[in-house]
Design a protein around this motif. Structure first.
Motif, PDB file in Angstrom:
ATOM      1  N   SER A 107       0.687  -0.699  -0.183  1.00 21.97           N
ATOM      2  CA  SER A 107       0.141   0.389   0.304  1.00 21.97           C
ATOM      3  C   SER A 107       0.745   1.200  -0.082  1.00 21.97           C
ATOM      4  CB  SER A 107      -1.687  -0.500   1.284  1.00 21.97           C
ATOM      5  OG  SER A 107      -1.570  -0.902   0.866  1.00 21.97           O
ATOM      6  N   ASP A 120      -4.030   0.303  -2.646  1.00 24.22           N
ATOM      7  CA  ASP A 120      -4.151   0.251  -1.551  1.00 24.22           C
ATOM      8  C   ASP A 120      -4.491  -1.274  -1.556  1.00 24.22           C
ATOM      9  OD1 ASP A 120      -5.017   2.181  -0.070  1.00 24.22           O
ATOM     10  OD2 ASP A 120      -7.179   2.671  -1.104  1.00 24.22           O
ATOM     11  N   PRO A 122      -4.916  -4.111   1.260  1.00 26.42           N
ATOM     12  CA  PRO A 122      -5.108  -5.250   2.444  1.00 26.42           C
ATOM     13  C   PRO A 122      -4.665  -6.019   2.803  1.00 26.42           C
ATOM     14  CG  PRO A 122      -7.654  -4.644   1.520  1.00 26.42           C
ATOM     15  CD  PRO A 122      -6.531  -4.821   0.566  1.00 26.42           C
ATOM     16  N   ARG A 123      -3.786  -6.053   3.524  1.00 25.93           N
ATOM     17  CA  ARG A 123      -3.482  -6.907   4.547  1.00 25.93           C
ATOM     18  C   ARG A 123      -3.814  -8.727   4.309  1.00 25.93           C
ATOM     19  NH1 ARG A 123       1.758  -7.980   6.401  1.00 25.93           N
ATOM     20  NH2 ARG A 123       2.216  -5.888   6.245  1.00 25.93           N
ATOM     21  N   GLU A 125      -4.800  -9.762   1.709  1.00 31.40           N
ATOM     22  CA  GLU A 125      -5.450 -10.265   0.363  1.00 31.40           C
ATOM     23  C   GLU A 125      -4.846  -9.706  -1.036  1.00 31.40           C
ATOM     24  OE1 GLU A 125      -9.157  -8.329   0.348  1.00 31.40           O
ATOM     25  OE2 GLU A 125      -9.064  -7.940   2.589  1.00 31.40           O
TER      26      GLU A 125
END
Length: 330
Positions: A107, A120, A122-123, A125
């Motif tokens: 990110s 972006d 998300p951790r 994913e």
């Protein structure tokens, strides 16, 4: 050929405190470099982070990056026309460190004059959303891993007790659109990837790098990442359909004085043997006292062969990608 290991659950061994060095099939654990650099000033000077995002369609190659050097931030965006073999947009912006951030998992943000970037992820994913706005270039994309192989992750000791980590993933499916000089370009069906690096790096760092993203003549989706120097063969791999295959370290033959002349990109064991025909180059030549950078990143087309384990040979013809020659004192 090296074996790709299962990623550790933490960067450092909790008993010995040693970095869990290796080349892994899967995402990096959370990166916290405080144990190696407890003093904030040390981290400010030595910690370098960046996220580089690439998208290759039938029409264009797009790249957007956010780089945080601790005491300086920069962002760039480029758009390369495949048919015309020329750069349509090439923008780079520098700014103070608070004007950008690069976080875990790739990110990143930049809010510099003339450059707005938001990436972006998300951790935990694999999906990535990316928006960017430069003069002449706007990007709105979503990248998903429906059929993509895992990431390649590396934890590598560096000279002077330092440490580099990097996570790379190719063959993500893209959807969305870009606006290049006012022309709308659909990115649906394009291939994409990212390179996220975070480490405590030597004052002078050099490398050569190759990225290819497209389809083999036989139809398979193919992504390649090769490096020479830096962390060596640990970051070298081929993504082919749903498989991640380790490669030997890269070898680059080119004329540094004429970077738009043809390059030859191979691996040390000869499994990869590609010609690279640059069309244009994104470059940076900066001398600011504490920072001195000679950076050249030609964009163009790869053609040649890649020999897979078992003897099968892939043929590439006019596959989009970049090479890079980097020598930076930071």
């Amino acid at each position: 050929m090296r074996e790709l290991l299962t990623p550790p659950d933490a960067l450092f061994d909790p008993v010995t405190g040693a970095a869990r060095a290796g080349s892994f099939c899967g995402d990096l654990p959370r990166v916290d470099l405080t144990p190696l650099a407890p003093r904030r000033l040390h981290r400010l000077l030595r910690r370098k982070r960046w996220t580089y995002l690439a998208i290759a369609s039938n029409e264009v190659f797009l790249a957007v990056a956010v780089v945080h050097l601790g005491y300086l931030a920069l962002a760039f965006g480029v758009a390369f026309d495949k048919a015309g073999r020329r750069l349509l947009v090439d923008r780079s912006m520098f700014g103070p460190p608070f004007a950008a951030s690069v976080g875990g998992g790739g990110s990143a943000r930049a809010w510099l004059p003339g450059a707005r970037v938001r990436i972006d992820r998300p951790r935990g994913e694999a999906s990535v959303t990316a928006t960017a706005a430069f003069r002449g270039l706007e990007l709105h994309a979503r990248l998903t891993s429906r059929a993509a192989p895992p990431a390649l992750s590396v934890i590598a000791p560096m000279p002077g007790g330092l440490l580099a980590t990097t996570e790379k993933r190719l063959l993500l499916d893209a959807e969305g659109e870009a606006s290049v000089l006012g022309r709308r370009i659909s990115l649906d069906g394009a291939l994409a990837g990212y390179d996220h690096t975070d480490g405590l790096l030597p004052r002078r760092t050099t490398w050569r790098w190759a990225l290819a993203l497209g389809r083999a003549e036989s139809g398979e989706r193919v992504g390649m990442n090769l490096g020479e120097g830096f962390v060596g063969d640990a970051e070298c791999a081929l993504w082919i359909e749903g498989e991640l295959v380790p490669l030997a370290e890269g070898r680059f033959t080119f004329d540094a004085a004429r970077p738009l002349d043809p390059w030859r990109v191979r691996t040390a064991d000869g499994a990869v043997d590609l010609g690279f025909a640059p069309g244009a180059a994104h470059s940076n030549h900066t001398h600011l006292g504490v920072l001195a950078s000679e950076f050249m990143q030609p964009i163009g087309l790869y053609s040649g062969t890649i020999r897979l384990p078992g003897g099968r040979v892939l043929e590439l013809r006019d596959v989009l990608g970049v090479t890079e020659d980097q020598d930076i004192t930071w």
